[in-house]
Design a protein around this motif. Structure first.
Motif, PDB file in Angstrom:
ATOM      1  N   MET A   1      -0.349   9.032   1.320  1.00 15.86           N
ATOM      2  CA  MET A   1       0.704   8.289   2.016  1.00 15.86           C
ATOM      3  C   MET A   1       0.201   6.991   2.625  1.00 15.86           C
ATOM      4  O   MET A   1       0.995   6.178   3.079  1.00 15.86           O
ATOM      5  CB  MET A   1       1.355   9.160   3.084  1.00 15.86           C
ATOM      6  N   LYS A   2      -1.114   6.793   2.646  1.00 14.29           N
ATOM      7  CA  LYS A   2      -1.715   5.544   3.135  1.00 14.29           C
ATOM      8  C   LYS A   2      -1.412   5.296   4.605  1.00 14.29           C
ATOM      9  O   LYS A   2      -1.246   4.147   5.021  1.00 14.29           O
ATOM     10  CB  LYS A   2      -1.255   4.332   2.321  1.00 14.29           C
ATOM     11  N   ILE A   3      -1.268   6.376   5.367  1.00 16.06           N
ATOM     12  CA  ILE A   3      -1.067   6.180   6.794  1.00 16.06           C
ATOM     13  C   ILE A   3      -2.189   6.843   7.577  1.00 16.06           C
ATOM     14  O   ILE A   3      -2.711   7.880   7.203  1.00 16.06           O
ATOM     15  CB  ILE A   3       0.307   6.684   7.285  1.00 16.06           C
TER      16      ILE A   3
ATOM     17  N   TRP B   1      -3.760  10.611   4.468  1.00 13.65           N
ATOM     18  CA  TRP B   1      -4.391   9.291   4.392  1.00 13.65           C
ATOM     19  C   TRP B   1      -4.460   8.846   2.928  1.00 13.65           C
ATOM     20  O   TRP B   1      -4.165   7.700   2.601  1.00 13.65           O
ATOM     21  CB  TRP B   1      -5.798   9.334   4.979  1.00 13.65           C
ATOM     22  N   GLN B   2      -4.862   9.801   2.058  1.00  2.72           N
ATOM     23  CA  GLN B   2      -5.099   9.464   0.652  1.00  2.72           C
ATOM     24  C   GLN B   2      -3.801   9.136  -0.068  1.00  2.72           C
ATOM     25  O   GLN B   2      -3.742   8.166  -0.815  1.00  2.72           O
ATOM     26  CB  GLN B   2      -5.775  10.665  -0.035  1.00  2.72           C
TER      27      GLN B   2
ATOM     28  N   ARG C   1      -6.577  14.442   5.560  1.00  2.00           N
ATOM     29  CA  ARG C   1      -7.161  13.630   4.499  1.00  2.00           C
ATOM     30  C   ARG C   1      -6.148  13.374   3.373  1.00  2.00           C
ATOM     31  O   ARG C   1      -6.043  12.269   2.846  1.00  2.00           O
ATOM     32  CB  ARG C   1      -8.396  14.339   3.945  1.00  2.00           C
TER      33      ARG C   1
ATOM     34  N   LEU D   1     -12.045   7.545   0.569  1.00  2.00           N
ATOM     35  CA  LEU D   1     -12.185   7.887   1.992  1.00  2.00           C
ATOM     36  C   LEU D   1     -13.571   8.414   2.343  1.00  2.00           C
ATOM     37  O   LEU D   1     -13.922   8.523   3.511  1.00  2.00           O
ATOM     38  CB  LEU D   1     -11.119   8.917   2.395  1.00  2.00           C
TER      39      LEU D   1
ATOM     40  N   ASN E   1       0.835  -1.212   0.000  1.00  2.00           N
ATOM     41  CA  ASN E   1       0.000   0.000   0.000  1.00  2.00           C
ATOM     42  C   ASN E   1       0.866   1.257   0.000  1.00  2.00           C
ATOM     43  O   ASN E   1       0.415   2.310  -0.412  1.00  2.00           O
ATOM     44  CB  ASN E   1      -0.975   0.006   1.182  1.00  2.00           C
ATOM     45  N   PHE E   2       2.136   1.122   0.429  1.00  2.00           N
ATOM     46  CA  PHE E   2       3.072   2.253   0.375  1.00  2.00           C
ATOM     47  C   PHE E   2       3.818   2.295  -0.963  1.00  2.00           C
ATOM     48  O   PHE E   2       4.715   3.113  -1.148  1.00  2.00           O
ATOM     49  CB  PHE E   2       4.097   2.168   1.515  1.00  2.00           C
TER      50      PHE E   2
ATOM     51  N   GLY F   1      -3.481   0.461  -1.173  1.00  2.00           N
ATOM     52  CA  GLY F   1      -4.124   1.374  -0.224  1.00  2.00           C
ATOM     53  C   GLY F   1      -5.012   2.408  -0.894  1.00  2.00           C
ATOM     54  O   GLY F   1      -5.257   3.468  -0.326  1.00  2.00           O
TER      55      GLY F   1
ATOM     56  N   LYS G   1      -2.385   1.313  11.961  1.00  2.00           N
ATOM     57  CA  LYS G   1      -2.341   2.704  11.475  1.00  2.00           C
ATOM     58  C   LYS G   1      -1.987   2.776   9.994  1.00  2.00           C
ATOM     59  O   LYS G   1      -1.313   3.697   9.559  1.00  2.00           O
ATOM     60  CB  LYS G   1      -1.322   3.550  12.277  1.00  2.00           C
ATOM     61  N   ILE G   2      -2.391   1.766   9.238  1.00  2.00           N
ATOM     62  CA  ILE G   2      -2.140   1.851   7.806  1.00  2.00           C
ATOM     63  C   ILE G   2      -3.464   1.803   7.047  1.00  2.00           C
ATOM     64  O   ILE G   2      -4.415   1.134   7.449  1.00  2.00           O
ATOM     65  CB  ILE G   2      -1.183   0.757   7.283  1.00  2.00           C
ATOM     66  N   VAL G   3      -3.508   2.580   5.963  1.00  2.00           N
ATOM     67  CA  VAL G   3      -4.681   2.627   5.105  1.00  2.00           C
ATOM     68  C   VAL G   3      -4.559   1.502   4.082  1.00  2.00           C
ATOM     69  O   VAL G   3      -3.627   1.491   3.283  1.00  2.00           O
ATOM     70  CB  VAL G   3      -4.771   3.987   4.397  1.00  2.00           C
TER      71      VAL G   3
ATOM     72  N   VAL H   1      -8.261   3.644  -1.472  1.00  2.00           N
ATOM     73  CA  VAL H   1      -9.667   3.580  -1.072  1.00  2.00           C
ATOM     74  C   VAL H   1     -10.319   4.937  -1.263  1.00  2.00           C
ATOM     75  O   VAL H   1      -9.650   5.959  -1.307  1.00  2.00           O
ATOM     76  CB  VAL H   1      -9.820   3.180   0.412  1.00  2.00           C
TER      77      VAL H   1
END
Lengths: 329, 329
Positions: B283-285, B280-281, B277, A321, A57-58, A317, A284-286, A319
């Motif tokens: 860096m996926k963290i 999250w979008q 946001r 949101l 995802n990174f 990763g 803590k990961i998306v 998604v």
């Protein structure tokens, strides 16, 4: 039996070998991240196993698919590259191909369901990809794609049923072997089977003792039914929250799954959402719903993984949101 | 002037020195992660700087505060430890102290606002901490705390105004210096100022040429007003989405902020949500609103950071996934 011997066995398929994986890795290294591996005490306690999360995802463009896409794009001759590349994709492959095409400076044509997350469409366009929309079924996307390819003459890069893609995805397991000692098993989600096939290709050559599990939504379990019956089953447009896993295997990926996968495990939609939320909360990961399927299957099959050192491929990763599954539940 | 000389200047305060940071690091290493540093091309393009995100959201207990809390807990004599520790906290310190106390096997008493996110309360209890609730104001939490401490005799570990805590937080900047070459600046969010003070302590000793920025919500800008006026201002219960940053500086942290911080920058509530946001979008963290304040201030002060190599401390990832700010906007 080695992968190369298998290649000779499989009549009609131009199967990739581990040499193709090694060459792919050299070719794509400037364009991808060597993604980190993360561990989590809570996840180990819940599972009874030692879990090593390979965080694709990174990855560049947010998903492992940039590995295969970069291998295809940077492997083209200059003459082939002029007309660009084209594909149909549920999202991450489109995004990855657009990223790789952008890095090489060639046109990228993408056929994508109109129902794909807006975030993915925006990201494809952000990398310079040109989108043509289709209905959210395998048959529709293949029909629309044929017209796009005829118009542009672009090189078709299938999201998974392509030796270049499978060899590129195999670089993920290659990295994992250098990052994690003493792995007993690797598990990855399965849709079309590109990542699982690349994993098979690498592990069969370098570490054939490591078990390979594929994880699939119950609601789109055509790989599971294929594996159990020994016959390739291809469902058209199943519905699951794991939107990256709706597509069916095809001949190349079926070859690897049939011959090298230890077992295929499935999880319900609720189990997938619970595992996704748990990962966001504790690690803590998306991650996308698709990536939560392996953890969901591990937590419901603890006996299979108890005490083992397990590599878990977190595939992406990307998604939306604004549409998180636990917000609408 | 060095930190040690400063220590002699400050009448009445038992200031920590860099030696305390080095000792803290040895003491807490078995109980914390050396957290990874992540980069993101998109963030560099948007900011015009080179940003290095120090991911304390991946830290044990989900936040940097486990550094100071572990230093306090594992520095106690066995006799002191018997009665345990106690604190008041907006969340992450409580969670971190509960984690550290749990690792040492001693009682942990926590006074926490009833409005704190349910996820944080659950996590404190999950680590074995005992919660007494108070009103969401500084005055209420200090009053309730006094009764708890009298009843238990536990050692008071303040969330930030404590030399042991400041020395512990200083280990984060120590790690950053070993992980990132040629830093020009470091930026961290400021609430009570524990992380900023620890950063000052380490950088003043090891790399005094590195600029130190503190980032604060406009809606809770008492540190900004203190810094600009030269007088410590302590607001009671300001309202901001960055719930970890509502508390005011106190004498120890004010000492470090006043003497070593380059500047304090502020961001609006909407800028904070947008930066959260975006992270999250792209860096996926998963990061808390508090951690998004530095990025928000970088993006609105591009001239300050242009061309610089900037360490951005992502302080924690403990959010209530049912109450994401862009879902209610």
């Amino acid at each position: 039996m080695t992968v190369d011997e298998k290649a000779k066995d499989a009549a009609g398929l131009d199967l990739p070998t581990y040499d193709d994986v090694a060459r792919a890795h050299e070719r794509i290294k400037p364009y991808i991240h060597e993604t980190p591996v993360q561990t989590c005490t809570t996840m180990d306690q819940l599972s009874g196993a030692e879990l090593f999360f390979k965080c694709e995802n990174f990855q560049k463009a947010g998903a492992f698919k940039v590995r295969g896409a970069s291998n295809a794009v940077f492997g083209l001759s200059d003459k082939q590259a002029e007309k660009g590349v084209a594909t149909h994709s549920s999202g991450n492959h489109a995004l990855s191909l657009s990223y790789a095409g952008g890095r090489r400076g060639i046109p990228v044509h993408v056929v994508m369901p109109h129902s794909a997350p807006q975030a993915k469409k925006d990201a494809v366009r952000g990398y310079g990809g040109e989108i043509t929309e289709c209905e959210p079924s395998t048959s529709s996307r293949e029909a629309v794609f044929a017209t796009v390819q005829e118009r542009t003459g672009a090189d078709f890069v299938h999201p998974y049923n392509d030796p270049r893609i499978i060899a590129g995805q195999g670089t993920c397991a290659k990295e994992m072997l250098s990052q994690i000692d003493g792995l007993d098993a690797v598990i990855a989600p399965i849709g079309g089977g590109g990542m699982v096939s690349g994993t098979c290709l690498t592990l069969a050559a370098l570490a054939p003792h490591i078990e390979i599990y594929a994880a699939e939504p119950e609601a789109a379990d055509d790989a599971y039914r294929s594996f159990k019956s020994g016959t390739l089953i291809q469902d058209d447009a199943p519905q699951t929250i794991a939107d990256g896993l709706k597509v069916p295997m095809k001949e190349y990926t079926w070859h690897f799954v049939r011959n090298y996968v230890t077992d295929i495990l499935t999880a319900s939609e609720q189990e997938i959402v619970d595992a996704m939320r748990l990962t966001w909360q504790r690690m803590k990961i998306v991650m996308e719903p698709s990536c939560a399927v392996p953890l969901a299957t591990i937590l419901k099959n603890k006996d299979v993984f108890a005490g083992k050192r397990v590599g878990v491929i977190v595939t992406g990763g990307n998604v939306d949101l604004d549409k998180l599954p636990w917000m609408t539940a």
